[in-house]
Design a protein around this motif. Structure first.
Motif, PDB file in Angstrom:
ATOM      1  N   ALA A 115       1.746  -2.891   4.047  1.00 11.79           N
ATOM      2  CA  ALA A 115       1.133  -2.513   2.778  1.00 11.79           C
ATOM      3  C   ALA A 115      -0.225  -1.861   3.000  1.00 11.79           C
ATOM      4  O   ALA A 115      -0.586  -0.892   2.309  1.00 11.79           O
ATOM      5  CB  ALA A 115       0.997  -3.739   1.882  1.00 11.79           C
ATOM      6  N   MET A 116      -0.997  -2.367   3.970  1.00 15.07           N
ATOM      7  CA  MET A 116      -2.307  -1.795   4.266  1.00 15.07           C
ATOM      8  C   MET A 116      -2.180  -0.336   4.684  1.00 15.07           C
ATOM      9  O   MET A 116      -2.918   0.535   4.193  1.00 15.07           O
ATOM     10  CB  MET A 116      -2.991  -2.583   5.381  1.00 15.07           C
ATOM     11  CG  MET A 116      -4.296  -1.963   5.868  1.00 15.07           C
ATOM     12  SD  MET A 116      -4.885  -2.681   7.413  1.00 15.07           S
ATOM     13  CE  MET A 116      -3.650  -2.085   8.576  1.00 15.07           C
ATOM     14  N   ARG A 117      -1.231  -0.043   5.557  1.00 18.66           N
ATOM     15  CA  ARG A 117      -1.075   1.325   6.042  1.00 18.66           C
ATOM     16  C   ARG A 117      -0.579   2.247   4.928  1.00 18.66           C
ATOM     17  O   ARG A 117      -0.983   3.414   4.857  1.00 18.66           O
ATOM     18  CB  ARG A 117      -0.138   1.345   7.253  1.00 18.66           C
ATOM     19  CG  ARG A 117      -0.781   0.689   8.480  1.00 18.66           C
ATOM     20  CD  ARG A 117       0.098   0.717   9.701  1.00 18.66           C
ATOM     21  NE  ARG A 117      -0.533   0.054  10.824  1.00 18.66           N
ATOM     22  CZ  ARG A 117      -1.406   0.628  11.661  1.00 18.66           C
ATOM     23  NH1 ARG A 117      -1.749   1.902  11.475  1.00 18.66           N
ATOM     24  NH2 ARG A 117      -1.921  -0.033  12.664  1.00 18.66           N
ATOM     25  N   ARG A 118       0.265   1.734   4.045  1.00 15.74           N
ATOM     26  CA  ARG A 118       0.703   2.545   2.911  1.00 15.74           C
ATOM     27  C   ARG A 118      -0.468   2.820   1.964  1.00 15.74           C
ATOM     28  O   ARG A 118      -0.595   3.914   1.412  1.00 15.74           O
ATOM     29  CB  ARG A 118       1.825   1.829   2.157  1.00 15.74           C
ATOM     30  CG  ARG A 118       3.143   1.819   2.902  1.00 15.74           C
ATOM     31  CD  ARG A 118       4.223   1.152   2.086  1.00 15.74           C
ATOM     32  NE  ARG A 118       5.472   1.086   2.830  1.00 15.74           N
ATOM     33  CZ  ARG A 118       6.567   0.476   2.391  1.00 15.74           C
ATOM     34  NH1 ARG A 118       6.556  -0.124   1.218  1.00 15.74           N
ATOM     35  NH2 ARG A 118       7.670   0.464   3.130  1.00 15.74           N
ATOM     36  N   GLU A 119      -1.325   1.831   1.794  1.00 20.59           N
ATOM     37  CA  GLU A 119      -2.501   1.996   0.939  1.00 20.59           C
ATOM     38  C   GLU A 119      -3.416   3.087   1.505  1.00 20.59           C
ATOM     39  O   GLU A 119      -3.930   3.940   0.770  1.00 20.59           O
ATOM     40  CB  GLU A 119      -3.256   0.678   0.821  1.00 20.59           C
ATOM     41  CG  GLU A 119      -4.438   0.707  -0.110  1.00 20.59           C
ATOM     42  CD  GLU A 119      -4.060   0.654  -1.580  1.00 20.59           C
ATOM     43  OE1 GLU A 119      -4.854   1.139  -2.405  1.00 20.59           O
ATOM     44  OE2 GLU A 119      -2.970   0.148  -1.895  1.00 20.59           O
ATOM     45  N   ILE A 120      -3.617   3.085   2.816  1.00 22.10           N
ATOM     46  CA  ILE A 120      -4.435   4.107   3.459  1.00 22.10           C
ATOM     47  C   ILE A 120      -3.832   5.491   3.229  1.00 22.10           C
ATOM     48  O   ILE A 120      -4.529   6.441   2.866  1.00 22.10           O
ATOM     49  CB  ILE A 120      -4.569   3.816   4.972  1.00 22.10           C
ATOM     50  CG1 ILE A 120      -5.405   2.560   5.206  1.00 22.10           C
ATOM     51  CG2 ILE A 120      -5.193   5.015   5.691  1.00 22.10           C
ATOM     52  CD1 ILE A 120      -5.439   2.122   6.658  1.00 22.10           C
ATOM     53  N   ASP A 121      -2.516   5.605   3.430  1.00 22.50           N
ATOM     54  CA  ASP A 121      -1.850   6.898   3.268  1.00 22.50           C
ATOM     55  C   ASP A 121      -1.943   7.408   1.838  1.00 22.50           C
ATOM     56  O   ASP A 121      -1.978   8.618   1.600  1.00 22.50           O
ATOM     57  CB  ASP A 121      -0.378   6.787   3.679  1.00 22.50           C
ATOM     58  CG  ASP A 121      -0.206   6.617   5.180  1.00 22.50           C
ATOM     59  OD1 ASP A 121      -1.157   6.921   5.922  1.00 22.50           O
ATOM     60  OD2 ASP A 121       0.875   6.164   5.606  1.00 22.50           O
ATOM     61  N   GLU A 122      -1.973   6.496   0.864  1.00 21.07           N
ATOM     62  CA  GLU A 122      -2.086   6.906  -0.535  1.00 21.07           C
ATOM     63  C   GLU A 122      -3.487   7.412  -0.872  1.00 21.07           C
ATOM     64  O   GLU A 122      -3.644   8.316  -1.695  1.00 21.07           O
ATOM     65  CB  GLU A 122      -1.745   5.738  -1.460  1.00 21.07           C
ATOM     66  CG  GLU A 122      -0.275   5.371  -1.497  1.00 21.07           C
ATOM     67  CD  GLU A 122      -0.014   4.144  -2.354  1.00 21.07           C
ATOM     68  OE1 GLU A 122       1.148   3.729  -2.428  1.00 21.07           O
ATOM     69  OE2 GLU A 122      -0.985   3.605  -2.930  1.00 21.07           O
ATOM     70  N   GLU A 123      -4.496   6.850  -0.233  1.00 19.99           N
ATOM     71  CA  GLU A 123      -5.868   7.150  -0.621  1.00 19.99           C
ATOM     72  C   GLU A 123      -6.495   8.294   0.156  1.00 19.99           C
ATOM     73  O   GLU A 123      -7.361   8.999  -0.378  1.00 19.99           O
ATOM     74  CB  GLU A 123      -6.734   5.888  -0.486  1.00 19.99           C
ATOM     75  CG  GLU A 123      -6.308   4.771  -1.429  1.00 19.99           C
ATOM     76  CD  GLU A 123      -7.394   3.738  -1.636  1.00 19.99           C
ATOM     77  OE1 GLU A 123      -8.524   3.957  -1.187  1.00 19.99           O
ATOM     78  OE2 GLU A 123      -7.093   2.714  -2.258  1.00 19.99           O
ATOM     79  N   ILE A 124      -6.097   8.485   1.419  1.00 21.67           N
ATOM     80  CA  ILE A 124      -6.729   9.527   2.224  1.00 21.67           C
ATOM     81  C   ILE A 124      -5.696  10.275   3.058  1.00 21.67           C
ATOM     82  O   ILE A 124      -4.611   9.756   3.350  1.00 21.67           O
ATOM     83  CB  ILE A 124      -7.798   8.942   3.173  1.00 21.67           C
ATOM     84  CG1 ILE A 124      -7.149   7.985   4.175  1.00 21.67           C
ATOM     85  CG2 ILE A 124      -8.930   8.290   2.405  1.00 21.67           C
ATOM     86  CD1 ILE A 124      -8.040   7.620   5.333  1.00 21.67           C
ATOM     87  N   ALA A 125      -6.061  11.500   3.443  1.00 21.14           N
ATOM     88  CA  ALA A 125      -5.321  12.261   4.446  1.00 21.14           C
ATOM     89  C   ALA A 125      -6.137  12.198   5.732  1.00 21.14           C
ATOM     90  O   ALA A 125      -7.272  12.693   5.783  1.00 21.14           O
ATOM     91  CB  ALA A 125      -5.122  13.696   3.993  1.00 21.14           C
ATOM     92  N   LEU A 126      -5.582  11.579   6.731  1.00 20.39           N
ATOM     93  CA  LEU A 126      -6.293  11.350   7.989  1.00 20.39           C
ATOM     94  C   LEU A 126      -5.892  12.431   8.988  1.00 20.39           C
ATOM     95  O   LEU A 126      -4.722  12.543   9.358  1.00 20.39           O
ATOM     96  CB  LEU A 126      -5.960   9.964   8.529  1.00 20.39           C
ATOM     97  CG  LEU A 126      -6.700   9.480   9.767  1.00 20.39           C
ATOM     98  CD1 LEU A 126      -8.201   9.474   9.520  1.00 20.39           C
ATOM     99  CD2 LEU A 126      -6.214   8.077  10.141  1.00 20.39           C
ATOM    100  N   GLY A 127      -6.868  13.239   9.425  1.00 24.36           N
ATOM    101  CA  GLY A 127      -6.568  14.354  10.313  1.00 24.36           C
ATOM    102  C   GLY A 127      -6.981  14.126  11.751  1.00 24.36           C
ATOM    103  O   GLY A 127      -7.071  15.085  12.527  1.00 24.36           O
ATOM    104  N   SER A 128      -7.247  12.887  12.123  1.00 24.72           N
ATOM    105  CA  SER A 128      -7.711  12.581  13.477  1.00 24.72           C
ATOM    106  C   SER A 128      -6.927  11.420  14.058  1.00 24.72           C
ATOM    107  O   SER A 128      -6.518  10.510  13.334  1.00 24.72           O
ATOM    108  CB  SER A 128      -9.204  12.231  13.466  1.00 24.72           C
ATOM    109  OG  SER A 128      -9.624  11.737  14.726  1.00 24.72           O
ATOM    110  N   ALA A 129      -6.737  11.479  15.357  1.00 26.59           N
ATOM    111  CA  ALA A 129      -6.193  10.314  16.058  1.00 26.59           C
ATOM    112  C   ALA A 129      -7.268   9.234  16.114  1.00 26.59           C
ATOM    113  O   ALA A 129      -8.461   9.506  15.975  1.00 26.59           O
ATOM    114  CB  ALA A 129      -5.756  10.697  17.461  1.00 26.59           C
ATOM    115  N   GLY A 130      -6.829   8.004  16.317  1.00 25.61           N
ATOM    116  CA  GLY A 130      -7.792   6.910  16.384  1.00 25.61           C
ATOM    117  C   GLY A 130      -7.128   5.589  16.667  1.00 25.61           C
ATOM    118  O   GLY A 130      -5.912   5.519  16.895  1.00 25.61           O
TER     119      GLY A 130
END
Length: 206
Positions: A115-130
């Motif tokens: 759920a945490m990772r889905r929440e992140i994907d909903e709120e931001i577009a992450l363009g970097s590895a990490g």
């Protein structure tokens, strides 16, 4: 007081937090608490409208801090952010409630992470590895919001400062130097202040 929240969200009994040792502020013992709390015998999904003003339950909230070198992602909470009591405050945490639909109805640590990772994907577009790491918990009983929530803090160390908000609720988004965060501390929500004091001030690698 009624709330327009039809979703069912992940909660744990506050009494169990007392049994494990209630703390105020930040605790680095996330593994100990979460492995005891996020078990089917204790964790459950309840209507958010029923628990928003009920301190006998703690709503579990993933709180992800994105960092690139000595800068941290920051934004101002807009009206589309779920917690109205935090609108217009600055934040360094991305996340939100763990919905029953997100976690496939499973009240476990694995379901929480999904759920945490889905929440992140909903709120931001992450363009970097990490690399993301669990670093601690936030419990703040000094405010009405804090009394009914338990923050699960992760640090996401990025190779480049490349984040684009997907939601209007993440307004004025930017990466801010840790030194500037410290100077602007009073402009941030309480949880962000706790994070700044706990592991960003003088300790860049928790």
């Amino acid at each position: 007081m009624s709330h327009p929240h039809p979703a069912r969200v992940l909660v744990v009994p506050s009494a169990e937090l007392d049994r494990l040792g209630r703390f105020q502020g930040f605790s680095a013992e996330a593994d100990r608490y979460l492995h005891a709390l996020l078990v089917p015998e204790l964790a459950r999904f309840l209507p958010r409208s029923e628990v928003e003003d009920d301190p006998s339950f703690k709503q579990i909230i993933p709180y992800v801090v994105f960092r690139c070198d000595d800068a941290v992602f920051s934004y101002t909470r807009g009206k589309s952010q779920g917690e109205a009591r935090l609108h217009r405050l600055k934040s360094i945490g991305v996340g939100g409630h763990v919905d029953e639909s997100d976690a496939d109805g499973r009240a476990t640590f694995d379901a929480y992470e999904m759920a945490m990772r889905r929440e992140i994907d909903e709120e931001i577009a992450l363009g970097s590895a990490g690399e993301i790491r669990l670093v601690g918990l936030i419990n703040d009983d000094s405010t009405p919001v804090g009394q009914v929530h338990l923050g699960v803090v992760h640090v996401y160390d990025l190779k480049t400062a490349d984040i684009v908000p997907r939601e209007e609720g993440l307004a004025e988004a930017e990466f801010i130097l840790v030194s500037d965060l410290i100077r602007q501390r009073d402009q941030f929500e309480t949880w962000s202040q706790i994070c700044i004091e706990a592991f960003l001030t003088g300790n860049p690698t928790p």
